[in-house]
Design a protein around this motif. Structure first.
Motif, PDB file in Angstrom:
ATOM      1  N   PHE A  14      -3.085  -3.835  -0.001  1.00  0.00           N
ATOM      2  CA  PHE A  14      -2.554  -2.501   0.232  1.00  0.00           C
ATOM      3  C   PHE A  14      -2.889  -1.581  -0.933  1.00  0.00           C
ATOM      4  O   PHE A  14      -2.981  -2.023  -2.080  1.00  0.00           O
ATOM      5  CB  PHE A  14      -1.026  -2.555   0.392  1.00  0.00           C
ATOM      6  CG  PHE A  14      -0.563  -3.605   1.363  1.00  0.00           C
ATOM      7  CD1 PHE A  14      -0.557  -3.355   2.733  1.00  0.00           C
ATOM      8  CD2 PHE A  14      -0.165  -4.850   0.918  1.00  0.00           C
ATOM      9  CE1 PHE A  14      -0.157  -4.330   3.624  1.00  0.00           C
ATOM     10  CE2 PHE A  14       0.238  -5.837   1.804  1.00  0.00           C
ATOM     11  CZ  PHE A  14       0.237  -5.572   3.168  1.00  0.00           C
ATOM     12  N   LEU A  16      -1.073   1.382  -2.804  1.00  0.00           N
ATOM     13  CA  LEU A  16       0.217   2.037  -2.981  1.00  0.00           C
ATOM     14  C   LEU A  16       0.010   3.382  -3.649  1.00  0.00           C
ATOM     15  O   LEU A  16      -0.698   3.480  -4.668  1.00  0.00           O
ATOM     16  CB  LEU A  16       1.158   1.181  -3.824  1.00  0.00           C
ATOM     17  CG  LEU A  16       1.583  -0.156  -3.214  1.00  0.00           C
ATOM     18  CD1 LEU A  16       0.702  -1.287  -3.734  1.00  0.00           C
ATOM     19  CD2 LEU A  16       3.034  -0.462  -3.500  1.00  0.00           C
ATOM     20  N   ILE A  47       0.600   2.330   1.463  1.00  0.00           N
ATOM     21  CA  ILE A  47       2.053   2.466   1.316  1.00  0.00           C
ATOM     22  C   ILE A  47       2.349   3.635   0.385  1.00  0.00           C
ATOM     23  O   ILE A  47       1.945   3.632  -0.782  1.00  0.00           O
ATOM     24  CB  ILE A  47       2.675   1.178   0.730  1.00  0.00           C
ATOM     25  CG1 ILE A  47       2.379  -0.020   1.626  1.00  0.00           C
ATOM     26  CG2 ILE A  47       4.179   1.358   0.550  1.00  0.00           C
ATOM     27  CD1 ILE A  47       2.800  -1.352   1.020  1.00  0.00           C
ATOM     28  N   MET A  71       9.548   2.629   1.961  1.00  0.00           N
ATOM     29  CA  MET A  71       8.198   2.102   2.100  1.00  0.00           C
ATOM     30  C   MET A  71       7.550   2.787   3.303  1.00  0.00           C
ATOM     31  O   MET A  71       7.664   2.335   4.439  1.00  0.00           O
ATOM     32  CB  MET A  71       8.231   0.578   2.305  1.00  0.00           C
ATOM     33  CG  MET A  71       6.854  -0.049   2.300  1.00  0.00           C
ATOM     34  SD  MET A  71       6.865  -1.826   2.633  1.00  0.00           S
ATOM     35  CE  MET A  71       6.795  -1.839   4.422  1.00  0.00           C
ATOM     36  N   ASP A  72       6.868   3.887   3.033  1.00  0.00           N
ATOM     37  CA  ASP A  72       6.199   4.656   4.088  1.00  0.00           C
ATOM     38  C   ASP A  72       4.856   3.998   4.365  1.00  0.00           C
ATOM     39  O   ASP A  72       3.858   4.279   3.704  1.00  0.00           O
ATOM     40  CB  ASP A  72       6.023   6.103   3.627  1.00  0.00           C
ATOM     41  CG  ASP A  72       5.315   6.964   4.655  1.00  0.00           C
ATOM     42  OD1 ASP A  72       5.109   6.502   5.797  1.00  0.00           O
ATOM     43  OD2 ASP A  72       4.965   8.115   4.314  1.00  0.00           O
ATOM     44  N   TYR A  73       4.850   3.100   5.352  1.00  0.00           N
ATOM     45  CA  TYR A  73       3.674   2.257   5.592  1.00  0.00           C
ATOM     46  C   TYR A  73       2.774   2.836   6.669  1.00  0.00           C
ATOM     47  O   TYR A  73       3.237   3.256   7.729  1.00  0.00           O
ATOM     48  CB  TYR A  73       4.114   0.841   5.986  1.00  0.00           C
ATOM     49  CG  TYR A  73       2.928  -0.075   6.216  1.00  0.00           C
ATOM     50  CD1 TYR A  73       2.115  -0.433   5.152  1.00  0.00           C
ATOM     51  CD2 TYR A  73       2.599  -0.533   7.480  1.00  0.00           C
ATOM     52  CE1 TYR A  73       1.005  -1.236   5.341  1.00  0.00           C
ATOM     53  CE2 TYR A  73       1.488  -1.346   7.680  1.00  0.00           C
ATOM     54  CZ  TYR A  73       0.699  -1.690   6.609  1.00  0.00           C
ATOM     55  OH  TYR A  73      -0.401  -2.468   6.797  1.00  0.00           O
ATOM     56  N   CYS A  84       5.879  -3.715   7.275  1.00  0.00           N
ATOM     57  CA  CYS A  84       4.884  -4.767   7.059  1.00  0.00           C
ATOM     58  C   CYS A  84       5.532  -5.815   6.175  1.00  0.00           C
ATOM     59  O   CYS A  84       6.005  -5.493   5.074  1.00  0.00           O
ATOM     60  CB  CYS A  84       3.640  -4.184   6.395  1.00  0.00           C
ATOM     61  SG  CYS A  84       2.462  -5.435   5.833  1.00  0.00           S
ATOM     62  N   GLY A  87       3.743  -6.365   2.971  1.00  0.00           N
ATOM     63  CA  GLY A  87       3.837  -5.091   2.270  1.00  0.00           C
ATOM     64  C   GLY A  87       5.179  -4.890   1.586  1.00  0.00           C
ATOM     65  O   GLY A  87       5.252  -4.269   0.517  1.00  0.00           O
ATOM     66  N   THR A  88       6.260  -5.416   2.182  1.00  0.00           N
ATOM     67  CA  THR A  88       7.574  -5.264   1.547  1.00  0.00           C
ATOM     68  C   THR A  88       7.598  -5.945   0.180  1.00  0.00           C
ATOM     69  O   THR A  88       8.202  -5.432  -0.763  1.00  0.00           O
ATOM     70  CB  THR A  88       8.699  -5.838   2.432  1.00  0.00           C
ATOM     71  OG1 THR A  88       8.453  -7.216   2.703  1.00  0.00           O
ATOM     72  CG2 THR A  88       8.835  -5.076   3.732  1.00  0.00           C
ATOM     73  N   PHE A  91       5.476  -3.846  -2.239  1.00  0.00           N
ATOM     74  CA  PHE A  91       6.284  -2.663  -2.530  1.00  0.00           C
ATOM     75  C   PHE A  91       7.366  -3.015  -3.545  1.00  0.00           C
ATOM     76  O   PHE A  91       7.595  -2.283  -4.522  1.00  0.00           O
ATOM     77  CB  PHE A  91       6.893  -2.164  -1.221  1.00  0.00           C
ATOM     78  CG  PHE A  91       7.663  -0.880  -1.320  1.00  0.00           C
ATOM     79  CD1 PHE A  91       7.024   0.333  -1.484  1.00  0.00           C
ATOM     80  CD2 PHE A  91       9.050  -0.874  -1.192  1.00  0.00           C
ATOM     81  CE1 PHE A  91       7.742   1.522  -1.539  1.00  0.00           C
ATOM     82  CE2 PHE A  91       9.771   0.295  -1.246  1.00  0.00           C
ATOM     83  CZ  PHE A  91       9.113   1.510  -1.423  1.00  0.00           C
ATOM     84  N   THR A 110      12.787   1.123   5.448  1.00  0.00           N
ATOM     85  CA  THR A 110      11.580   1.105   6.271  1.00  0.00           C
ATOM     86  C   THR A 110      11.893   1.792   7.589  1.00  0.00           C
ATOM     87  O   THR A 110      13.055   2.073   7.898  1.00  0.00           O
ATOM     88  CB  THR A 110      11.100  -0.337   6.554  1.00  0.00           C
ATOM     89  OG1 THR A 110      11.931  -0.919   7.567  1.00  0.00           O
ATOM     90  CG2 THR A 110      11.132  -1.204   5.305  1.00  0.00           C
TER      91      THR A 110
END
Length: 283
Positions: A14, A16, A47, A71-73, A84, A87-88, A91, A110
C-alpha cells in the motif's frame, strides 16, 4: 507534491498518504497513478491517513468519539473500498510509528465500522468485527450459494461471506492445482455480483491450516488479502462441521496469517506489517 509512506502486510502493499488536516482530495486518477507499478509508486491500494472527524462521510465521522484516525482505503483502480484487512495492520504500524496513537490497543475507523487493533509479537492483530454467511439457509442446505468460474476453468461451487466487504470462497476439488490457476482476469460468478467480489481459492494443508490464492476486485491477484484469509478460514471451518474458536493458519504467496474466530460472530486477523519507504511523489 505528495508525501507518502510505502508499506506491506504479507506483501499486500500500500501507499499511505498522510492528510492530517483533512484538506487533500484524492481523485481516482491520482490513486491510479500512485498505485501504478510502472509510472507511480506501485501498490495494491492507497490509504489516506485522515482524522476521523474530518472524513467526508457522515457514517465515518460518527466513529470519531472512539477512533481518532480514519483509514480511507482506495483500491488500485481508484474505487473506494469498505476496508482492507492487511491494510488495517499497515495503517496501524504507521499510526504507531508517527506517535498518532498510544498504548497496545486502539481503535481505527473504516467504512465498515470501527476496528480494534492490538499489538502482538508478530505485528498486529485486528478484530475485523462481525461476519456472516450471505445466504445461510442455502449454505447449510447445500454447502455453497454461488458458482465461480476461473479463467480457462470450469464452474465450481463457492460460499459467499460478508466481512464488511464481499467474498466468495472456493474449496478446490481434487485434481485442480492451486498454483496452476489463471487469475489474470476476474473469475466469473453466477449469480453475477454487480459490485464485484473478492474470490479466494483454497486448498487444505493440514488440521487448522490452509493455502490460498485470491483475486481482489478492483486490483487483480494479490500476494495476500487479509479479509480474504479470514473468509477462507471461516468457510473451511464451516465446511469442516466443527465451528469452534480454534485459530487457523492461512498460507498466502506473501507469507502467513493467523485467523481466530471470536465470540459473538466476530473474527480476528493477525500478522506482520512493515513500513519500507518514505518520500515525496511529484504528480
Amino acid at each position: 507534491m505528495t508525501r507518502f509512506t510505502k508499506g506491506h502486510g504479507t506483501e499486500n502493499d500500500f501507499v499511505l498518504v498522510p492528510d492530517l488536516d483533512g484538506t487533500l482530495e484524492l481523485t481516482a486518477a491520482q490513486v491510479q497513478r500512485l498505485a501504478d507499478r510502472h509510472a507511480g509508486l506501485g501498490g495494491d491500494g492507497v490509504i489516506r491517513v485522515v482524522p476521523t472527524r474530518l472524513a467526508s462521510e457522515a457514517a465515518v465521522r460518527g466513529q470519531a468519539g472512539q477512533a481518532a484516525w480514519f483509514m480511507d482505503y482506495r483500491n488500485a483502480d481508484g474505487s473506494l473500498a469498505e476496508m482492507c484487512g492487511n491494510g488495517t495492520r499497515v495503517f496501524a504500524a504507521y499510526l504507531v510509528r508517527e506517535g498518532l496513537v498510544s498504548g497496545d490497543r486502539f481503535e481505527i475507523a473504516t467504512r465498515a465500522g470501527r476496528k480494534t487493533v492490538r499489538t502482538t509479537a508478530e505485528g498486529f492483530a485486528v478484530d475485523l468485527g462481525p461476519w456472516r454467511l450471505v445466504d445461510e439457509p442455502a449454505a447449510r442446505r447445500d454447502g455453497f450459494d454461488i458458482m465461480v468460474r476461473p479463467r480457462h476453468g470450469k464452474p465450481v461451487p463457492a460460499l459467499s461471506l460478508d466481512l464488511g466487504n464481499p467474498h466468495a470462497v472456493v474449496m478446490l476439488p481434487d485434481g485442480i492445482d492451486l498454483a496452476a490457476l489463471d487469475l489474470t482476469e476476474p473469475p466469473q460468478t453466477q449469480p453475477v455480483q454487480p459490485g464485484g467480489v473478492n474470490v479466494e481459492f483454497v486448498r487444505p494443508v493440514g488440521p487448522g491450516r490452509i493455502e490460498m490464492r485470491v483475486h481482489e476486485r478492483g486490483v487483480g491477484e494479490t500476494r495476500s488479502c487479509g479479509t480474504g484469509a479470514a473468509a477462507a478460514a471461516l468457510a473451511t471451518r464451516f465446511w469442516s462441521g466443527v465451528e469452534d474458536e480454534s485459530p487457523w493458519l492461512v498460507d498466502v504467496p506473501g507469507g502467513r496469517l493467523r485467523v481466530t474466530p471470536l465470540p459473538g460472530g466476530r473474527v480476528e486477523l493477525a500478522g506482520p506489517a512493515e513500513l519500507v519507504a518514505d518520500g515525496e511523489f511529484h504528480q
